[in-house]
Each structure stands twice: as structure tokens, then as C-alpha cells.
Design a protein around this motif. Structure first.
Motif, PDB file in Angstrom:
ATOM      1  N   GLY A 765      46.965  30.705  22.053  1.00 25.11           N
ATOM      2  CA  GLY A 765      48.095  31.447  22.575  1.00 25.11           C
ATOM      3  C   GLY A 765      47.701  32.304  23.767  1.00 25.11           C
ATOM      4  N   ARG A 766      48.696  32.615  24.604  1.00 23.19           N
ATOM      5  CA  ARG A 766      48.419  33.418  25.796  1.00 23.19           C
ATOM      6  C   ARG A 766      47.930  34.817  25.424  1.00 23.19           C
ATOM      7  N   GLY A 767      48.504  35.373  24.379  1.00 27.25           N
ATOM      8  CA  GLY A 767      48.075  36.699  23.950  1.00 27.25           C
ATOM      9  C   GLY A 767      46.620  36.708  23.498  1.00 27.25           C
ATOM     10  N   GLU A 768      46.227  35.680  22.761  1.00 27.27           N
ATOM     11  CA  GLU A 768      44.837  35.589  22.301  1.00 27.27           C
ATOM     12  C   GLU A 768      43.893  35.422  23.488  1.00 27.27           C
ATOM     13  N   ALA A 769      44.328  34.628  24.470  1.00 31.43           N
ATOM     14  CA  ALA A 769      43.506  34.448  25.668  1.00 31.43           C
ATOM     15  C   ALA A 769      43.354  35.765  26.418  1.00 31.43           C
ATOM     16  N   GLN A 770      44.432  36.527  26.496  1.00 35.13           N
ATOM     17  CA  GLN A 770      44.361  37.829  27.172  1.00 35.13           C
ATOM     18  C   GLN A 770      43.406  38.766  26.432  1.00 35.13           C
ATOM     19  N   ASP A 771      43.400  38.666  25.118  1.00 33.21           N
ATOM     20  CA  ASP A 771      42.477  39.487  24.322  1.00 33.21           C
ATOM     21  C   ASP A 771      41.027  39.093  24.623  1.00 33.21           C
ATOM     22  N   TYR A 772      40.774  37.791  24.764  1.00 33.94           N
ATOM     23  CA  TYR A 772      39.426  37.315  25.092  1.00 33.94           C
ATOM     24  C   TYR A 772      38.958  37.924  26.421  1.00 33.94           C
ATOM     25  N   ILE A 773      39.847  37.885  27.417  1.00 41.18           N
ATOM     26  CA  ILE A 773      39.484  38.399  28.738  1.00 41.18           C
ATOM     27  C   ILE A 773      39.233  39.902  28.671  1.00 41.18           C
ATOM     28  N   ALA A 774      40.067  40.615  27.897  1.00 35.99           N
ATOM     29  CA  ALA A 774      39.875  42.060  27.760  1.00 35.99           C
ATOM     30  C   ALA A 774      38.540  42.371  27.079  1.00 35.99           C
ATOM     31  N   LEU A 775      38.191  41.580  26.071  1.00 35.59           N
ATOM     32  CA  LEU A 775      36.897  41.767  25.404  1.00 35.59           C
ATOM     33  C   LEU A 775      35.754  41.520  26.379  1.00 35.59           C
ATOM     34  N   TYR A 776      35.905  40.487  27.194  1.00 40.22           N
ATOM     35  CA  TYR A 776      34.868  40.147  28.172  1.00 40.22           C
ATOM     36  C   TYR A 776      34.653  41.298  29.147  1.00 40.22           C
ATOM     37  N   PHE A 777      35.733  41.793  29.708  1.00 38.42           N
ATOM     38  CA  PHE A 777      35.606  42.879  30.677  1.00 38.42           C
ATOM     39  C   PHE A 777      35.105  44.163  30.015  1.00 38.42           C
ATOM     40  N   GLY A 778      35.413  44.310  28.726  1.00 44.45           N
ATOM     41  CA  GLY A 778      34.895  45.472  28.015  1.00 44.45           C
ATOM     42  C   GLY A 778      33.382  45.430  27.886  1.00 44.45           C
ATOM     43  N   LYS A 779      32.843  44.240  27.713  1.00 47.62           N
ATOM     44  CA  LYS A 779      31.395  44.085  27.578  1.00 47.62           C
ATOM     45  C   LYS A 779      30.702  43.963  28.931  1.00 47.62           C
ATOM     46  N   TYR A 780      31.444  43.457  29.923  1.00 51.50           N
ATOM     47  CA  TYR A 780      30.863  43.282  31.255  1.00 51.50           C
ATOM     48  C   TYR A 780      31.718  44.016  32.297  1.00 51.50           C
ATOM     49  N   PRO A 781      31.744  45.334  32.233  1.00 58.46           N
ATOM     50  CA  PRO A 781      32.599  46.094  33.168  1.00 58.46           C
ATOM     51  C   PRO A 781      32.180  45.911  34.625  1.00 58.46           C
ATOM     52  N   GLY A 782      30.919  45.615  34.857  1.00 58.44           N
ATOM     53  CA  GLY A 782      30.471  45.405  36.229  1.00 58.44           C
ATOM     54  C   GLY A 782      31.150  44.217  36.880  1.00 58.44           C
ATOM     55  N   VAL A 783      31.456  43.193  36.079  1.00 54.96           N
ATOM     56  CA  VAL A 783      32.154  42.022  36.608  1.00 54.96           C
ATOM     57  C   VAL A 783      33.566  42.406  37.023  1.00 54.96           C
ATOM     58  N   ARG A 784      34.233  43.166  36.156  1.00 50.83           N
ATOM     59  CA  ARG A 784      35.596  43.613  36.492  1.00 50.83           C
ATOM     60  C   ARG A 784      35.580  44.466  37.770  1.00 50.83           C
ATOM     61  N   ASP A 785      34.623  45.396  37.864  1.00 49.84           N
ATOM     62  CA  ASP A 785      34.535  46.259  39.053  1.00 49.84           C
ATOM     63  C   ASP A 785      34.236  45.436  40.307  1.00 49.84           C
ATOM     64  N   PHE A 786      33.354  44.440  40.156  1.00 45.69           N
ATOM     65  CA  PHE A 786      33.033  43.575  41.296  1.00 45.69           C
ATOM     66  C   PHE A 786      34.267  42.839  41.795  1.00 45.69           C
ATOM     67  N   MET A 787      35.051  42.294  40.867  1.00 43.64           N
ATOM     68  CA  MET A 787      36.241  41.551  41.256  1.00 43.64           C
ATOM     69  C   MET A 787      37.235  42.454  41.988  1.00 43.64           C
ATOM     70  N   GLU A 788      37.394  43.668  41.508  1.00 45.61           N
ATOM     71  CA  GLU A 788      38.305  44.588  42.179  1.00 45.61           C
ATOM     72  C   GLU A 788      37.751  45.012  43.531  1.00 45.61           C
ATOM     73  N   ARG A 789      36.428  45.164  43.613  1.00 49.02           N
ATOM     74  CA  ARG A 789      35.782  45.533  44.870  1.00 49.02           C
ATOM     75  C   ARG A 789      36.005  44.442  45.924  1.00 49.02           C
ATOM     76  N   VAL A 790      35.866  43.198  45.500  1.00 45.67           N
ATOM     77  CA  VAL A 790      36.045  42.079  46.427  1.00 45.67           C
ATOM     78  C   VAL A 790      37.499  42.005  46.892  1.00 45.67           C
ATOM     79  N   ARG A 791      38.438  42.184  45.980  1.00 43.55           N
ATOM     80  CA  ARG A 791      39.847  42.177  46.380  1.00 43.55           C
ATOM     81  C   ARG A 791      40.112  43.254  47.427  1.00 43.55           C
ATOM     82  N   GLN A 792      39.566  44.445  47.177  1.00 40.87           N
ATOM     83  CA  GLN A 792      39.782  45.546  48.111  1.00 40.87           C
ATOM     84  C   GLN A 792      39.147  45.249  49.463  1.00 40.87           C
ATOM     85  N   GLN A 793      37.948  44.676  49.443  1.00 34.72           N
ATOM     86  CA  GLN A 793      37.284  44.304  50.692  1.00 34.72           C
ATOM     87  C   GLN A 793      38.119  43.285  51.461  1.00 34.72           C
ATOM     88  N   ALA A 794      38.667  42.337  50.735  1.00 32.39           N
ATOM     89  CA  ALA A 794      39.492  41.316  51.385  1.00 32.39           C
ATOM     90  C   ALA A 794      40.725  41.950  52.013  1.00 32.39           C
TER      91      ALA A 794
END
Length: 913
Positions: A765-794
Motif C-alpha cells: 500500500g502507498r501508506g506502508e511505502a510512505q512509512d518505509y521512506i520515513a523510516l529510511y530518512f529517520g535512520k539516514y538523515p544525511g541523505v534527506r538533507d543532501f536531497m534538499e540541499r541539491v534541490r535548493q542548489q538547483a
């Protein structure tokens, strides 16, 4: 690959009329809509589509009027100012050479829909040029929409972003909403958000109608009140895709333009920029109405060139020994030699040299014919004499050479006994590095863009189609104008492009240190080729044919009768009408689909869909590889020679064609079996060296996320380590499903995968997938910050960069179109990783090739397939090769995460994996 562009002329006429100010011609007649259409058509022509059609509504009623007499009943009559522009529009379209289609009884939408699906089924990518939302129902992989008035492009993801539903749900969305313009009443108070919400919950119009009793409130009452007319709504808004047409998509080719007619029309209506372009001059942006807002008009504006670089050149045909000697002296004295070859074939491994052209200063060039053979041709210098005279210059590594896509010319001259050294500059690569996101980097486009120069086309001197002649049959005067111009314009372009790169030091480094050194490396790989066991491929073809026949016979047994497995219509009737299998996927026209997704969805319910999928898979392997590859073996070398392209993908990745050896499927046993036919000669071995998870390693380096760095530093399975972190379970207790989910997230995030995409991939389900992504970013916050940094740079810079400074421009990052903007953001995240991986393997190839220079008799680099290099080596030299290649590949970049190279050795390519 060929492409079909379908222009929705009726839609654009109205939209241009309302978008542009009330412009007028010198005689006072209205031209606002006409101006917009002309600029849109000029922009389309610059894209050089293989097939194209301008489609307009035919006069008179259509089948929809018979279904619903009130259809479009409220539409006001065409304004007089617009009606006056219709006939001039058709005259200009006709004069430009566009095929015009008007089919009585149906609308232009239906003609476009039919052609789009016919082309799609033939494997031809389709672009529908329109601003009409109804066409979203046709979108699928291979069919996209482009709105030339806004510059937006809509693909599958764009439809979801824009409408909140899948393309196959658009018809049902429109049926629920209705269409006030066409007088199709929908559910009262049901807008796009409500309709999309219902379809997300109930999947289809039939599902919404079945659940109508359960929908509460006033909107539920409105839905129930409209139930009786919703089936008709669906029929009215569905674009027909089975109109009987006289022309197939492949017949829709541009005719030769009528320059005299265009000249008169442009002059009459005051289209000065188009007139200058027609006469071979530079469109002047200052003559365009300042209020013009069409993106096409914007695209037509090019950089202001140096007038001196746009002037006509003086060209000399060399047919005597004294003239040749004089030009050789000029070449020897020059700081840079621009050169080009003319041949009788596009295949550099088989082409015969017809002539050479040279330039050492802008505006002055020569052509040396050596192979023209038409009746009455003037005497030419012998080819051997010419090459002997030029050899000292061409083989002098200290004499810099310049070309446009010069790798082709290097092949041709090598095959004629001249090993060109000192190939130092290439205008195609200069353009590509400076603007990787640009459309194409061929000389004709670059000359128009940077010089304001209209080049002579090959068709101008050799003719078109069936009447086209070989260059060896072109008259020397015409050949000189065409060929010498190539060398001259290449030199002029270099003056402009090298100055641009000089102003961008990081891009200059990418060009100098990565792209240019790679040219001779790729040329050597292409010339070497790879040995292929044609007999093995023929055995595989025979086996595939037998299994196809068995699958076909079994399918006939199950069906109880014979039918054509290749006919979607016959298959659909059998599966859904006779066998009553559920319809899971529909075509844009609302009919049951028999595509791969549709058959996969019902393959567990009946044997027939699985058999059809098996049959199609076998047919694709046979038709694309096992039948075709033996035919492409070079008779002179006995090997298969692919061509690599450096200026294809904006991220810098190499592509391969004729044949494409990068897309051989390896996920199935039958696909892997094809690689068994790629063999080493007796006494030699195939060695495959593959970067392990290189893009994930680059993600760890760029994000500097502690958890992700630790996962790689541990030396363990990174997907398992990620699953352990995300799902908070010990490493040895990670389940297969958890690892699979972690792998999907790891790779999906690099490509901007949404929760919806992840849900679809994992079957959750989409909700379960969203939970997976939230768990991932919770464990790897640097990845989330990097993605936002790149968007801002762009957003701030308009581009992103690789570790080595390669730049990807993101023109759509500020688009007001949400789907377009989201696509640019996804590209912004992925490009630094995919582009850095491309840079790394290119650097490795240059390094490995330099080492191989002393071992050419013992080993050769054969292929590059994404993150893999394939070699052929003497059996006794394999260990030395592996050690040196691994060392150089792993040293191609210094990242926070070590690069790891996996190596395999075998008698064929499959064994080496």
C-alpha cells in the motif's frame, strides 16, 4: 530512434489567438494567432522530426453529435478575427511541407489518438503537441505531450502530478468532471480533486458508480443524480484510437518546402524573422512583437553571433599536385588543423574515402576529392598520393587537430592507412560539455545557434529518399561547397565554443581531462570489436523459434481454436469476452488492454496470459538479438563493432548503437544466454570488471551520512545493513522481503521515486511505502538533507554538478508546471550520482587504455556497459590484467567510500559474470 510529432492544429489556433495580442499585418489583417502558429511550426522543424502531421478538425458533424445532439451546443461561433487567419494558416502549413490531416466524422483528437497508438505499437516514440488536457488519456511510456505555448512536457508521472490520477484513469476523471466547453455535464460540484479522490478510492468510473450509494453528503446525491448519464460522458470524452486512416504513421514525412510560396506569405503578413530565416539569415529578436509569449518564439531567439563568423566562405577544390603541396604547407604552418572526411557510407568500419576537407582560418577551406566516380568527372589526384602527402601532418602528435564528431573520421582514415594523432578538439564535445541539456549537438544546429549560419544540407547536394545518390556521384563543385564548408564551420564554431568553455574552468577541465582523451580510447574499442559466435546465435534463434511455436500451439489448445498471438484485438476478445478474465488495465480509449502490465496482473488466474508473456519475451530476444546480431558481423573483421556516443545522455553516460550492446537483458536465463555468444578467440579469455554499487557509494560520499558511510565501511551487504537500520532488527535476522524493500528504497531515492512508485514496485500500500521512506530518512538523515540541499542548489543556480564539475542545466526547475518542476527536481538528485559514475568510468577507461598501450598484443578493451568494462586477454596475461585494471578502476576517484570492482573471467561474456 525515429520519432512522430502530432500537432493539434485546432487547439493551437484558438490558444494562440487568446494568448497573443491583436497583431496585424502591413495591410491591417489580423495575424496574432497566425504568428503563434508559425513560430510553433518553426520550432518543430528545428527538432527535425522523422514523421510529423498537422491535424485539424474537418467541417461538419462528428459521431459525438449523433450520440449527444447537445455536444458543443454552447460553444460560441469562431470570432471573425480568428476565422480570417484560418486559410493563411493552412497555406503556410502546406508551404512548410507538413502533412495536413482532416478526417470527416471525427475530431482531430481522434485522428491524433489513432496515429499515436499505431506508432506506439510500431515502436515509434510519439510527441503530441497540444494544450488540450483530454490528451492525457493517451500518455504512456513512448507517448508524451508537449505544450509549445508553455514549454511543458507531460509523461506518465506528469499526468499523476497534474491530475492526481493515472493516465488510464483520465477518461473516467473527465467523465465525472464533465466539460463545460464541450457542453458535457458532469457530476454537479465535482471538480478535479473530488473526482481524483473517488478514483483513488474506487479505481474506475464503474467502481465509483457501484459505490454511489455509500457516498454521503450533497456530493453523493449529485453523483447518484448523474449516474444515468455517466456512461455517455465516458464515451464522449474518450478519444477514438481506431479511426480508419489512409496514412500510416510511417507515411507522414515532411515534403520539400515551397520557398517561393513561403517568401510571399511571410512578406505579406510581416513575419520578418521567419523571412530572414528562410533566406538563410539570422532571425532578429528585435523584430518580434514584445508581447509575444509563446515558448516557440522564445526558442527561436538565438545568441547574437559575430557577423564575421556568419559570412560566406571561400572554398577551393584541389585537383592538382601543386595546389595540394601548397595546402600541405599551410597545414604544417597552422596552429590548429580543422579536417573532415567524405565517404560513401555512414558505417565507419565499411566506408570508402571519397574526399577530405581542411581549414586553418575562418572563411578559407579546401576540398580534396579522391573518389568521385560519376561520368565525366574531372581528373582527381590518386588517393594514395593525397594520403602520402597528408600523412606527416595527420600523424604528427604535436600538430593539434579539430573535428566535429571526429571519431568517425579517425576510423575512416585509420582504415585507409593513416593513424591520426594529436586529435585535440571536437566541437560536438565542446557544445555537449558546455550545455549537456541542449537538444542535439550536430554541426547544422550549432552553426545556426552560435554563428547564425545556415549550412548546406547533405540532401541539397545528394538529393532525398530513393533518388539520393552517393557522395561519390556528387559533382565536384557541389561537393566542394558542401565538404569545405564542414571544415570551415567547424573551425568557426571552435572559436566560439572554446571561448565559452574558457570562461567555465570546471567545464573546461571536464572537456580536457575526461571527454577529449576518451575519443581515441573509444575509437580503439570500436575498431577492435568483439568476437561473436554466429552459429551459437543461430542455434539460440532456432530454439527460441521452437519454443515460440510450442507456446503458440499450447495457447491454441487452451483457447480451443487458432488465433493470432500478435494481435491485441484477437487476444483481447479471447481473454475478456470469451474467458471472462478481469480487466485490470485499460487502453486510453477505455478498451481492455493486453500490454505486459495487463497480462502480468492476470497471469496467476489463467495459463493463457502467462503463455502470451512467454511468447512475447522469446520473440523480442529473437528479433532484437539472435536473428539480428549475426547479420551485423563485419565481413572484413569477423567481429561485431558497436558505436559509442559521448554526447547522448545529459548525465554524461555513454550510449551504444548499431548494435546497442548495453541493453542485452541479463535478468532471465534466455537473456544471459545471449552473452554466451560473445566469445574469446582460442587461447584468450573474456574478463569483465564491474563497479560494485557505484551510485550508492557516490550517494554516501555526497550526503556524508554517517549511517550510510558505516554501512559501506562494514564491508557487509549494504542492502541488508540498510534493512537492519530501517526495520530495527539484527543484521542476521533481516528477512528477504526487508532486504528487498531496503534495496528498492536505496536505488529508488536516487531516481526520485515517490511513495506511489515504491508501493507499486514492492506490491504494498502507498501508506506502508510512505512509512518505509520515513523510516529510511529517520535512520539516514544525511541523505534527506543532501536531497534538499541539491534541490535548493538547483533552484538557486539552475544546475547541479558532478564531483568532477560536469554540469547539468535544469531549465525547468522554476517551471510553474508542477509536474515539470518535479521532474527537474528528480533529475537534480539523480544527475550528480549518475553523472559522477559516468565520469569515474570514463577516467578509468582513459587510465586503463594508457597502460594497455604497452600490451596491445596481449589484451584489449572491448566494451563498456554502464558500470562495467569488458576485456579480451591472453589466458596467461589475465592475472596481470585483472590486477592492473582493478587498481586503476578503483583509483579513478577519491571518495569517502572506497570504490570496489568485481571481476569475472570466462571463455565467454556470460561465464565472466
Amino acid at each position: 530512434m525515429s520519432r512522430l510529432v502530432l500537432i493539434d492544429g485546432s487547439s493551437y489556433l484558438y490558444r494562440a489567438f487568446h494568448a497573443l495580442p491583436p497583431l496585424t499585418a502591413p495591410d491591417g489583417s489580423p495575424t496574432g494567432a497566425l504568428f503563434g502558429i508559425v513560430n510553433m511550426l518553426r520550432a518543430t522543424l528545428k527538432e527535425n522530426p522523422d514523421y510529423v502531421a498537422f491535424v485539424v478538425d474537418a467541417p461538419g458533424p462528428t459521431f459525438r453529435d449523433e450520440l449527444y445532439p447537445q455536444y458543443k451546443a454552447n460553444r460560441p461561433p469562431m470570432p471573425d478575427e480568428l476565422r480570417a487567419q484560418v486559410e493563411p494558416m493552412m497555406q503556410i502549413v502546406e508551404a512548410l511541407g507538413f502533412p495536413i490531416l482532416r478526417v470527416p466524422g471525427v475530431e482531430a483528437d481522434d485522428v491524433i489518438g489513432t496515429l499515436a497508438l499505431q506508432a506506439h505499437e510500431a515502436g515509434i516514440p510519439v510527441t503530441i503537441s497540444t494544450g488540450d488536457k483530454d490528451f492525457a488519456q493517451l500518455v504512456r511510456p513512448g507517448i508524451t505531450l508537449t505544450n509549445t505555448m508553455t514549454g511543458s512536457i507531460t509523461d506518465d508521472a506528469g499526468v499523476v502530478e497534474k491530475f492526481g490520477v493515472r493516465p488510464d484513469q483520465v477518461v473516467d476523471l473527465l467523465a465525472l468532471m464533465g466539460d463545460t466547453v464541450d457542453n458535457v455535464p458532469g457530476v454537479e460540484k465535482c471538480g478535479p480533486k473530488t473526482a481524483a479522490k473517488w478514483l483513488a478510492q474506487y479505481d474506475s468510473l464503474d467502481g465509483v458508480m457501484a459505490a454511489a450509494a455509500d457516498i454521503g453528503g450533497k456530493i453523493g446525491e449529485n453523483l447518484r443524480a448523474a449516474l444515468h448519464r455517466l456512461p455517455l460522458n465516458r464515451e464522449l470524452v474518450t478519444i477514438k484510437t481506431d479511426v480508419a486512416l489512409e496514412q500510416a504513421p510511417q507515411a507522414l514525412k515532411l515534403r520539400e518546402r515551397d520557398a517561393d510560396a513561403l517568401r510571399g506569405l511571410y512578406a505579406r503578413y510581416g513575419f520578418n524573422a521567419a523571412l530572414r530565416e528562410l533566406e538563410g539569415g539570422k532571425p532578429d529578436p528585435a523584430t518580434r512583437p514584445a508581447q509575444a509569449t509563446l515558448a516557440a518564439a522564445t526558442h527561436a531567439a538565438e545568441e547574437a553571433p559575430d557577423p564575421a563568423l556568419a559570412a560566406p566562405g571561400e572554398y577551393e577544390c584541389i585537383t592538382g599536385s601543386d595546389a595540394l603541396a601548397a595546402w600541405v604547407e599551410r597545414l604544417q604552418a597552422a596552429d590548429l588543423v580543422s579536417f573532415d572526411t567524405e565517404t560513401d557510407s555512414l558505417d565507419p568500419m565499411r566506408a570508402n574515402l571519397v574526399g577530405l576537407s581542411f581549414a586553418v582560418e575562418p572563411g578559407k577551406a579546401c576540398y580534396i576529392p579522391v573518389g568521385h566516380d560519376y561520368p565525366g568527372v574531372p581528373a582527381q589526384l590518386p588517393r594514395g598520393q593525397v594520403l602520402d602527402a597528408l600523412r606527416p601532418v595527420l600523424q604528427d602528435a604535436g600538430k593539434p587537430k579539430l573535428g566535429q564528431h571526429g571519431k568517425y573520421d579517425l576510423h575512416v582514415l585509420r582504415r585507409h592507412g593513416v593513424e591520426v594523432r594529436g586529435y585535440a578538439e571536437d566541437t560536438m564535445l565542446e557544445s555537449f560539455v558546455f550545455d549537456a541539456g541542449g537538444l542535439r549537438h550536430d554541426m547544422d544546429r550549432l552553426a545556426r545557434k552560435h554563428l547564425g549560419y545556415q549550412t548546406i544540407k547533405y540532401e541539397d547536394v545528394a538529393g532525398k529518399g530513393a533518388r539520393q545518390i552517393l557522395f561519390s556521384a556528387v559533382a565536384l563543385d557541389d561537393a566542394t561547397r558542401y565538404a569545405a564548408e564542414d571544415a570551415d564551420i567547424t573551425l568557426r564554431l571552435h572559436r566560439v565554443l572554446s571561448a565559452k568553455l574558457a570562461g567555465e574552468p570546471t567545464l573546461q577541465t571536464v572537456y580536457r581531462d575526461i571527454e577529449m582523451p576518451l575519443v581515441p580510447v573509444l575509437a580503439r574499442m570500436e575498431a577492435t570489436g568483439v568476437l561473436v559466435d554466429a552459429a551459437e546465435l543461430r542455434r539460440q534463434s532456432a530454439d527460441l523459434s521452437q519454443r515460440m511455436l510450442a507456446a503458440q500451439q499450447r495457447a491454441h489448445e487452451i483457447a480451443g481454436r487458432a488465433f493470432n498471438l500478435d494481435s491485441p484485438k484477437q487476444l483481447g476478445a479471447l481473454l475478456f469476452d470469451e474467458l471472462k478474465l478481469p480487466v485490470v488495465v485499460k487502453t486510453p480509449g477505455g478498451a481492455p488492454s493486453t500490454n505486459e502490465e495487463a497480462l502480468e496482473a492476470i497471469a496467476d488466474q489463467h495459463e493463457l496470459p502467462r503463455l502470451v508473456l512467454e511468447y512475447r519475451g522469446l520473440a523480442k530476444l529473437r528479433n532484437t538479438y539472435t536473428d539480428k546480431l549475426p547479420e551485423m558481423i563485419n565481413p572484413d573483421t569477423g567481429r561485431l563493432h558497436t558505436s559509442y556516443h559521448q554526447a547522448g545522455a545529459a548525465t554524461g553516460r555513454l550510449s551504444s548503437n548499431d548494435p546497442n550492446l548495453q541493453n542485452i537483458p541479463i535478468r532471465t536465463a534466455d537473456g544471459r544466454r545471449i552473452r554466451t555468444a560473445f566469445i574469446a578467440p582460442e587461447g584468450r579469455r573474456i574478463v569483465a570488471c564491474d563497479y560494485s554499487q557505484i551510485e550508492l557509494r557516490i550517494m554516501a560520499h555526497l550526503s556524508r551520512d554517517a549511517g550510510l558511510l558505516r554501512a559501506f565501511e562494514s564491508g557487509q551487504d549494504v542492502h541488508k545493513a540498510t534493512a537492519s537500520e530501517v526495520f530495527d532488527v539484527p543484521l542476521d535476522e533481516v528477512s528477504g522481503d526487508q532486504r528487498r524493500a531496503a534495496k528498492a528504497i536505496n536505488f529508488g531515492l536516487m531516481y526520485g521515486m515517490s511513495a506511489w512508485g515504491l508501493a507499486r514496485q514492492l506490491g504494498i500500500g502507498r501508506g506502508e511505502a510512505q512509512d518505509y521512506i520515513a523510516l529510511y530518512f529517520g535512520k539516514y538523515p544525511g541523505v534527506r538533507d543532501f536531497m534538499e540541499r541539491v534541490r535548493q542548489q538547483a533552484r538557486e543556480q539552475g544546475y547541479v554538478e558532478t564531483v568532477f564539475g560536469r554540469r547539468l542545466q535544469l531549465a525547468e526547475i522554476h517551471s510553474r508546471n508542477q509536474a515539470q518542476r518535479a521532474g527537474a527536481e528528480r533529475a537534480a538528485i539523480n544527475a550528480p550520482m549518475q553523472g559522477t559514475a559516468a565520469d569515474i568510468i570514463k577516467r578509468a577507461m582513459v587510465s586503463v587504455d594508457a597502460w594497455l598501450a604497452g600490451h596491445r598484443d596481449q589484451a584489449a578493451m572491448l566494451l563498456q556497459v554502464h558500470d562495467e568494462l569488458v576485456f579480451e586477454a591472453e589466458a596467461g596475461f589475465v592475472d596481470t590484467l585483472v590486477a592492473e585494471v582493478r587498481r586503476r578502476m578503483e583509483a579513478a576517484a577519491s571518495l569517502d567510500v572506497a570504490l570496489v570492482v568485481d571481476v569475472g573471467v570466462g571463455r565467454n561474456w556470460d561465464e565472466a559474470h
